[in-house]
Design an enzyme around this catalytic site. Structure first.
Site, mmCIF file in Angstrom:
data_model
loop_
_atom_site.group_PDB
_atom_site.id
_atom_site.type_symbol
_atom_site.label_atom_id
_atom_site.label_comp_id
_atom_site.label_asym_id
_atom_site.label_seq_id
_atom_site.Cartn_x
_atom_site.Cartn_y
_atom_site.Cartn_z
ATOM 1 N N GLU A 150 0.817 -1.217 0.000
ATOM 2 C CA GLU A 150 0.000 0.000 0.000
ATOM 3 C C GLU A 150 0.852 1.269 0.000
ATOM 4 O O GLU A 150 0.769 2.103 0.905
ATOM 5 C CB GLU A 150 -0.975 -0.022 1.184
ATOM 6 C CG GLU A 150 -1.983 -1.151 1.070
ATOM 7 C CD GLU A 150 -3.151 -1.041 2.037
ATOM 8 O OE1 GLU A 150 -3.020 -0.363 3.070
ATOM 9 O OE2 GLU A 150 -4.197 -1.650 1.741
ATOM 10 N N GLU A 310 -6.330 -8.552 -0.883
ATOM 11 C CA GLU A 310 -6.780 -8.624 0.508
ATOM 12 C C GLU A 310 -8.289 -8.409 0.554
ATOM 13 O O GLU A 310 -8.840 -7.628 -0.221
ATOM 14 C CB GLU A 310 -6.131 -7.521 1.365
ATOM 15 C CG GLU A 310 -4.639 -7.639 1.532
ATOM 16 C CD GLU A 310 -4.059 -6.500 2.385
ATOM 17 O OE1 GLU A 310 -4.785 -5.938 3.229
ATOM 18 O OE2 GLU A 310 -2.887 -6.169 2.186
HETATM 19 C C1 GLA Z 1 -4.227 -3.056 4.646
HETATM 20 C C2 GLA Z 1 -2.814 -3.609 4.753
HETATM 21 C C3 GLA Z 1 -2.699 -4.829 5.585
HETATM 22 C C4 GLA Z 1 -3.594 -4.733 6.806
HETATM 23 C C5 GLA Z 1 -5.011 -4.494 6.362
HETATM 24 C C6 GLA Z 1 -5.996 -4.449 7.495
HETATM 25 O O1 GLA Z 1 -4.892 -3.387 3.529
HETATM 26 O O2 GLA Z 1 -2.240 -3.838 3.489
HETATM 27 O O3 GLA Z 1 -1.352 -4.966 5.975
HETATM 28 O O4 GLA Z 1 -3.159 -3.705 7.609
HETATM 29 O O5 GLA Z 1 -5.070 -3.258 5.725
HETATM 30 O O6 GLA Z 1 -7.294 -4.190 7.052
#
Ligand code: GLA
Ligand code: ZN
Length: 671
Positions: A150, A310
């Site tokens: 991210e 994710e």
């Molecule tokens: C983000 C991050 C993860 C985690 C999630 C939790 O997407 O990439 O490492 O922190 O949020 O929702």
């Protein structure tokens, strides 16, 4: 695993359990298989375990993890660890820390906060990435690189100021050119040297915050600087593992990076999807917003299959209020991704840690490893569903309608001093058009102003405010060649440099309109217009234009500009350009866009979809045609299917009137 299989995986942090590895790691593998997991994202935040001291590396545990994944038939998406740094690095090389807008250095802590101009940081990243690539390049478990995590960037340290000035020098050549491009004679802001140009600050800070072009340049620089860092990060991966695809996990409409520009350097797009499902009628809107994000994330890597890197199999923990997703959510959310072109369903995370700020974040396994849980059962359901859909893995989308989302227009609008200053709602407006198009039964590709327009029959470009070089001409050529163009208020106001036009604006010939003024409404204030015998409301924005060749299809009903055009049509060569002058609600956009597209011979995937139901399609290389019907309602819905289809779920044949159970995704194969 079958030859063709969707990835069904999760972020996995076995190093958090290293002291219990003899029991926990084995248990994890067993339970992952029981859940139908075939892939793990590893190493995302592992730097302090991989390099416990400067220059001292320990890959033994990761060797074991990679071997273990392979032994258990699982793929590894291996991360570079730059999303978070070990404390020793900040202590030894303070340049890795960012500086805030007040030019105060950060202290060590949290994550996603490195200075990307720091030579130390760049060197440390190259060192560790080189070792990872050399060590695991030929490992049979290695499937893909997950670069960092991210990404975001906003550092105001002296090195980043220098990088900004160098970027400006490269873009503008001379300081005079910069001054002219930023209209710096205004308020006596003409610079005499690039070194005088500092990063802007937000209001209430000291320094520049009002100049639209100075602000826009900083946003462009931050995005480019981050992409430059990304290229730096991946150089050793490209060198040592040229055949391993590269991704980095994105955050849909995150304003800090032009994801289309970043996407042009990645092999596969991937993103993190965290809708806050409610279990009631609000899920219709949440589902629509999620569909928009999926289409956008597919778009940034040229519409290729992407990954949902994710998603949460339970409640997240970072919201102010973390509502539990109702039963069935994991399946709906997973299949929704597939319906929009994802080749994966992945979760954050496999086993929750005992501590840390994410100790209560939803996960496939809780820290005690229980499997008699709702999350575990729902993940198993996804696994069963994905197995049945395996034949359509790697199939592509092929939509006739393109919707434009362009980061540069978004940025420029953020700093546009007019109408609803600071809140022009670019993202919401593009999303509303997406929702309208899907409600009208169309599959949608999202593109930016640099994308190829020729694969499409229609280009829907709401609030295309800033025209990047060459775009107006390409759009005009697209219409002239028989395409349908749709524009709205706030289109083509400024050029690539965010300057208004001193001569005829380039969209005038395309729209057949001269844009005169824009009216902004306060809450509760409305105007109206008639379309196909119905009255529709206008809210927030109303643009006033004078026809210069366009036909008026609908006119304002109120205000001193009653009778002036709201919806216009201009014939351009073989094609047409429609312009909607005012902000209308989604139902209205659905009616208008549906009518215009159909009149132009562009047919939806399915007609007459009920509220809350959308259709998408994927096409296999073998000619197979798949149709997905997403019912986001908490009630049964009925659709009228075109032709005969086979349900992927159970092989049954369906045609004509078909029922869609509440909150489900139905996948059909054309017979
Ligand atoms: C983000 C991050 C993860 C985690 C999630 C939790 O997407 O990439 O490492 O922190 O949020 O929702
Ligand atoms: Zn910096």
């Amino acid at each position: 695993m079958a030859n063709k299989a969707f990835l069904h995986g999760a972020d996995y942090n076995p190093e958090q359990w290293i002291k219990l590895k003899d029991t926990v790691w084995q248990e994890d593998m067993r339970k992952a298989k029981e859940a139908g997991i075939n892939e793990m994202n590893v190493g995302i935040f592992s730097w302090s375990f991989l390099e416990p001291e400067d220059g001292v590396y320990d890959f033994s545990w990761l060797d074991e993890v990679m071997d273990m994944l392979h032994r258990n038939g699982m793929k590894a998406i291996l991360a570079t660890p730059s999303g978070s740094r070990p404390p020793w690095m900040a202590e030894k090389y303070p340049s890795v820390l960012r500086m805030d807008q007040e030019r105060k250095p950060y202290v060590y802590g949290a994550r996603h906060n490195a200075c990307y101009s720091s030579p130390d940081y760049r060197r440390k990243v190259t060192e560790i990435n080189t070792r990872l690539a050399q060590r695991y390049g030929n490992h049979p478990a290695l499937y893909m690189w997950h670069v960092s995590n991210e990404y975001n960037f906003d550092c105001h340290c002296p090195r980043c100021q220098k990088a900004f000035q160098d970027w400006l020098r490269a873009r503008y050549g001379t300081i005079d050119n910069l001054n002219d491009s930023w209209w710096n004679t205004f308020w006596s802001h003409r610079f005499t040297r690039f070194e005088q140009v500092e990063s802007p600050t937000t209001p209430s800070f000291l320094g520049e915050w009002e100049s639209p072009n100075h602000n826009l340049a900083w946003r462009r620089f931050c995005s480019d600087h981050l992409i430059d860092f990304f290229q730096h990060e991946i150089a050793p991966l490209r060198q040592y593992t040229p055949n391993i695809p590269i991704t980095t996990n994105l955050m849909h409409t995150f304003p800090g990076i032009d994801y289309f520009a970043l996407g042009r350097h990645m092999d596969v797009s991937s993103w993190d999807n965290y809708p806050q499902w409610r279990g009631d009628e609000r899920d219709v809107g949440i589902s629509a917003a999620t569909s928009f994000k999926h289409d956008l994330m597919r778009g940034v890597c040229d519409q290729k299959p992407f990954l949902m890197m994710e998603s949460c199999p339970g409640a997240v923990n970072w919201g102010a209020v973390n509502t539990l997703p109702p039963p069935g959510t994991v399946l709906y959310q997973g299949l929704q991704a597939i319906a929009h072109g994802s080749d994966s369903v992945q979760y954050f995370q496999f086993r929750a840690g005992r501590g840390g700020s994410e100790q209560f974040h939803g996960s496939v396994l809780p820290p005690d490893g229980s499997t008699d849980t709702r999350a575990f059962r729902e993940v198993q359901e996804v696994s069963t569903a994905l197995e049945k859909l395996a034949p359509l893995c790697a199939s592509r989308t092929c939509n006739q309608v393109a919707l434009l989302y362009d980061w540069h227009s978004r940025w420029a609008l953020d700093y546009a001093w007019m109408a609803h200053r600071g809140n022009q709602k670019y993202e919401e407006t593009v999303q509303a058009h997406h929702t309208a198009l899907t409600a009208a039964g169309y599959g949608v590709d999202i593109i930016d102003q640099l994308s190829d327009l020729t694969p499409y029959k229609a280009v829907i470009a709401p609030m295309a405010y800033l025209l990047r070089d060459g775009f107006a001409q390409r759009l005009t050529d697209f219409a002239a060649a028989g395409g349908l163009v749709y524009l709205t208020y706030l289109s083509g106001y400024v050029d690539e440099e965010n300057l208004r036009y001193a001569s005829t604006p380039p969209l005038e010939a395309l729209t057949g309109l001269r844009t005169d003024e824009i009216d902004a409404y306060t809450e509760g204030h409305e105007n109206h217009f008639l379309w196909q015998g119905k009255q529709w409301a206008i809210k927030e924005m109303a643009q006033l234009s004078t026809p210069r060749g366009a036909q008026v299809l609908a006119a304002y009903q109120q205000q001193f500009y009653q009778g002036q055009p709201v919806l216009t049509r201009n014939l351009v060569g073989e094609g047409v350009c429609y312009t909607l002058q005012a902000r209308a609600e989604i139902d209205c956009l659905t009616a208008v866009l549906g009518d215009l597209l159909r009149q132009h011979g562009i047919q939806p995937l399915v007609t007459d979809l009920p509220q809350g139901v959308i259709a998408t399609a994927r096409y296999g290389e073998d000619g197979a045609e798949y149709l997905f019907l997403l019912n986001s309602n908490r009630e049964m819905a009925q659709v009228q299917l075109p032709g005969c289809w086979q349900r992927m779920e159970d092989g049954s044949l369906v045609s004509g009137q078909t029922e869609l159970p509440p909150f489900t995704v139905t996948t059909l194969l054309k017979k």
